[in-house]
Scaffold this active site. Structure first.
Site, short mmCIF file in Angstrom:
data_model
loop_
_atom_site.label_atom_id
_atom_site.label_comp_id
_atom_site.label_asym_id
_atom_site.label_seq_id
_atom_site.Cartn_x
_atom_site.Cartn_y
_atom_site.Cartn_z
N ARG A 51 54.69 71.31 -39.71
CA ARG A 51 55.29 70.36 -40.63
C ARG A 51 55.09 68.93 -39.78
O ARG A 51 55.47 67.81 -40.41
CB ARG A 51 56.58 70.67 -40.89
CG ARG A 51 56.99 71.31 -41.99
CD ARG A 51 58.29 71.82 -42.33
NE ARG A 51 59.02 72.30 -40.99
CZ ARG A 51 60.36 72.85 -41.07
NH1 ARG A 51 61.01 72.82 -42.39
NH2 ARG A 51 60.80 73.10 -40.03
N HIS A 180 51.79 92.32 -27.70
CA HIS A 180 50.80 91.76 -26.59
C HIS A 180 50.95 92.88 -25.40
O HIS A 180 49.92 92.54 -24.72
CB HIS A 180 51.27 90.32 -26.21
CG HIS A 180 52.45 90.03 -25.19
ND1 HIS A 180 53.51 90.10 -25.72
CD2 HIS A 180 52.37 90.25 -24.09
CE1 HIS A 180 54.31 90.04 -24.63
NE2 HIS A 180 53.42 89.87 -23.52
N GLU A 218 62.23 91.38 -15.67
CA GLU A 218 61.95 90.22 -15.84
C GLU A 218 62.87 89.15 -15.07
O GLU A 218 63.89 89.43 -15.02
CB GLU A 218 61.70 89.52 -17.17
CG GLU A 218 61.11 90.11 -18.17
CD GLU A 218 61.00 89.42 -19.39
OE1 GLU A 218 60.22 88.56 -19.82
OE2 GLU A 218 61.86 89.77 -20.31
N HIS A 242 57.52 96.76 -27.11
CA HIS A 242 56.73 96.89 -25.91
C HIS A 242 57.03 98.41 -25.08
O HIS A 242 56.06 99.06 -24.76
CB HIS A 242 57.12 95.84 -24.85
CG HIS A 242 56.81 94.43 -25.47
ND1 HIS A 242 55.89 94.34 -26.51
CD2 HIS A 242 57.39 93.22 -25.25
CE1 HIS A 242 55.88 93.05 -26.72
NE2 HIS A 242 56.97 92.41 -26.09
N LYS A 340 66.53 91.06 -18.17
CA LYS A 340 66.36 89.83 -17.87
C LYS A 340 67.13 89.43 -16.78
O LYS A 340 68.35 90.15 -16.50
CB LYS A 340 66.60 88.65 -19.08
CG LYS A 340 65.56 89.05 -20.15
CD LYS A 340 65.29 87.64 -20.82
CE LYS A 340 64.49 87.90 -22.33
NZ LYS A 340 63.03 88.00 -21.94
C1 BG6 Z 1 58.22 88.82 -25.44
C2 BG6 Z 1 59.62 88.73 -25.55
O1 BG6 Z 1 57.69 89.62 -26.57
O2 BG6 Z 1 57.82 89.56 -24.18
C3 BG6 Z 1 60.04 88.04 -24.27
O3 BG6 Z 1 60.10 88.30 -26.77
C4 BG6 Z 1 59.44 88.51 -22.97
O4 BG6 Z 1 61.46 88.05 -24.39
C5 BG6 Z 1 58.18 88.70 -23.00
O5 BG6 Z 1 59.96 87.48 -21.96
C6 BG6 Z 1 57.57 89.55 -21.84
O6 BG6 Z 1 56.14 89.42 -21.66
P1 BG6 Z 1 55.33 89.49 -20.35
O7 BG6 Z 1 53.89 89.51 -20.74
O8 BG6 Z 1 55.77 88.00 -19.66
O9 BG6 Z 1 55.78 90.65 -19.64
#
Ligand code: BG6
Length: 491
Positions: A51, A180, A218, A242, A340
């Site tokens: 936007r 991912h 993390e 994941h 986290k």
């Molecule tokens: C994302 C989450 O899909 O994956 C995040 O929304 C998370 O909260 C991240 O930090 C972790 O990905 P990676 O590749 O850093 O392990």
């Protein structure tokens, strides 16, 4: 050892949310790397949609700043940067209104023979509306693909609603749902380890495996994402997608081929074999935690509630005992944990084998630890097999756990590509093997939803843990109750 570069077909990649964090931090740097490696054809273009009132030049300046932040100077080459920035365009568009759609349409003039990708890096509640409008504007060609970022909904009903809406415009084979984690090199290596070696498969079952542990820890907190995260929590953000995908790759049967449907059929069977927990099972087999203020790597950090601005029950840590109810895995618990503000950033899968049935060594030999196969996903990617061996020296037979290490960094002297590099080009190629099919996403929600419901309805509070620790004490108790312990990810 060098990576093989196979150029892809010319494409137009349209990124909705083109000025957002994901685009600037992950998608554009990933494409930059592919461009630097010579994989992008000359007239491949990226059309960012947002936007913001930006023309091409001001958008390019924004991306140049992002590349300087997210790509190290040693990996940046001026010629590549100029060539890459010239590929970028920006269209100011209001997804919910009429502004910008005609301009977007004009950018495709004479380019119907190119692969066209619509990447929705937006909130999931816009997925249906954008897909519908793209259809109404006649922008869908046979070479068009739609990419959906996670999360696909926040529960089964919302995921179904999104899938119905996008499915009414795009056939399933043109929809690419990203997780991912599937693009990470080491995650794909899990398939290589299992299905390109004859060594492991005969022992990959309940007769030799005692249990499986998956840890995704993390050090980061939620930072600027506190508002989103407070509506999500770790189960929706990490476990439903994941961690379950990792469970699938560990537990699936060998597919007949590495093609999209053969692989996804096998993953789906795992998801459908996961034991759906009753409320009492959830409270017994699940732990949810939330970080309080503490210190990570010596740096003081606030608690989650302070970041959100008020007390909240959202979990930033989950530990679970999951069960895959099928012939191969009966009686083998899968312990999952993610959190986290843990002390280290580490993702690993531990396959713990059964203890030896009888020890011929006397008490002086020490404890004989069961063998462990550790698949390290990040950092220090590699595989470690823990074996018992003799502690060298005279004076008796003392035994000691000793690691057999394969470090991928040492074995392959190449730059380790980011997950999005692989996934974006797979979309262009039309290869959906590493993407989630509709039925997978919905099966994952069917398993996760009872956990969410049980936690919401339970009077049991979220357990607090100090930032910089491995989560609440209940996480260790979950395994201790079964006579087991979390493997120390720092060893
Ligand atoms: C994302 C989450 O899909 O994956 C995040 O929304 C998370 O909260 C991240 O930090 C972790 O990905 P990676 O590749 O850093 O392990």
């Amino acid at each position: 050892m060098s990576a093989q570069i196979i150029p892809v077909q010319p494409f137009d990649l349209v990124v909705f949310g083109g000025t957002g964090d994901l685009a600037l931090r992950k998608l554009l740097p990933a494409l930059y790397h592919r461009d630097a490696d010579g994989q992008l054809p000359e007239d491949a273009r990226v059309i960012a949609v947002s936007r913001q009132a930006l023309d091409d030049d001001s958008y390019r300046a924004k991306v140049a700043a992002a590349l300087a932040t997210y790509i190290s100077a040693s990996e940046t080459v001026e010629n590549t940067t100029n060539r890459f920035l010239a590929r970028l365009h920006h269209v100011t568009l209001d997804v919910k209104g009429d502004a910008g759609w005609q301009e977007l349409k004009k950018t495709f003039a004479g380019r119907d023979d190119r692969v066209r990708v619509f990447y929705l890096a937006t909130a999931p509640d816009l997925f249906g509306a954008v897909a519908k409008r793209v259809g109404e504007e006649n922008l869908i060609t046979p070479l068009t693909r739609l990419v959906l970022e996670k999360p696909i909904g926040k529960d089964l009903a919302s995921a179904r609603a999104i899938n119905d809406l996008v499915g009414s415009v795009f056939p399933e084979r043109q929809i690419f749902r990203i997780d991912h984690y599937l693009g990470k090199e080491t995650v794909q290596n899990l398939m290589a380890l299992r299905f390109a070696n004859s060594l492991f498969e005969p022992m990959w079952n309940h007769s030799l495996i005692d249990h499986v542990q998956i840890t995704v820890a993390e050090t980061v907190g939620v930072e600027s994402r506190a508002a989103y995260y407070n509506t999500s929590g770790a189960l929706r953000d990490m476990v439903q997608n994941h961690l379950l995908q990792l469970v699938c790759l560990v537990a699936m049967e060998p597919p007949s081929a590495m093609d999209a449907d053969a692989v996804r059929d096998e993953k789906l069977k795992v998801l459908k074999s996961l034991k759906v927990m009753k409320p009492a099972d959830v409270l017994r087999n699940g732990v949810r935690g939330q970080y309080k203020a503490g210190a990570v790597n010596g740096v003081a950090v606030p608690g989650f509630a302070e970041e959100v601005g008020s007390p909240t029950a959202t979990e930033t840590f989950v530990a679970l005992k999951a069960e895959v109810e099928n012939w191969r895995w009966a009686g083998v618990p899968f312990y999952l944990r993610t959190g986290k503000r843990m002390p280290h950033r580490v993702s690993e899968i531990v396959i713990q084998f059964r203890a030896i049935p009888h020890s011929a060594f006397g008490p002086d030999a020490g404890t004989i630890e069961p063998n462990r196969l550790v698949l390290r996903l990040q950092p220090d990617e590699g595989v470690q097999l823990q074996l018992m061996s003799k502690d060298p020296g005279p004076g008796g037979m003392r035994l000691k756990p000793t690691p057999l290490n394969l470090s991928f960094a040492d074995a392959f002297k190449v730059r380790w590509p980011e997950a999005y590099e692989r996934l974006l080009l797979d979309v262009v190629r039309g290869n959906a093997t590493l993407f989630m099919r509709r039925d997978e996403v919905e099966a994952a929600w069917s398993w996760a939803e009872p956990l969410l419901a049980a936690w919401e309805q339970s009077a049991e509070p979220v357990r607090f843990y100090n930032a910089g620790s491995w989560g609440p004490a209940e996480s260790a108790i979950l395994l201790a109750r079964d006579g087991r312990a979390w493997a120390d990810p720092t060893t």
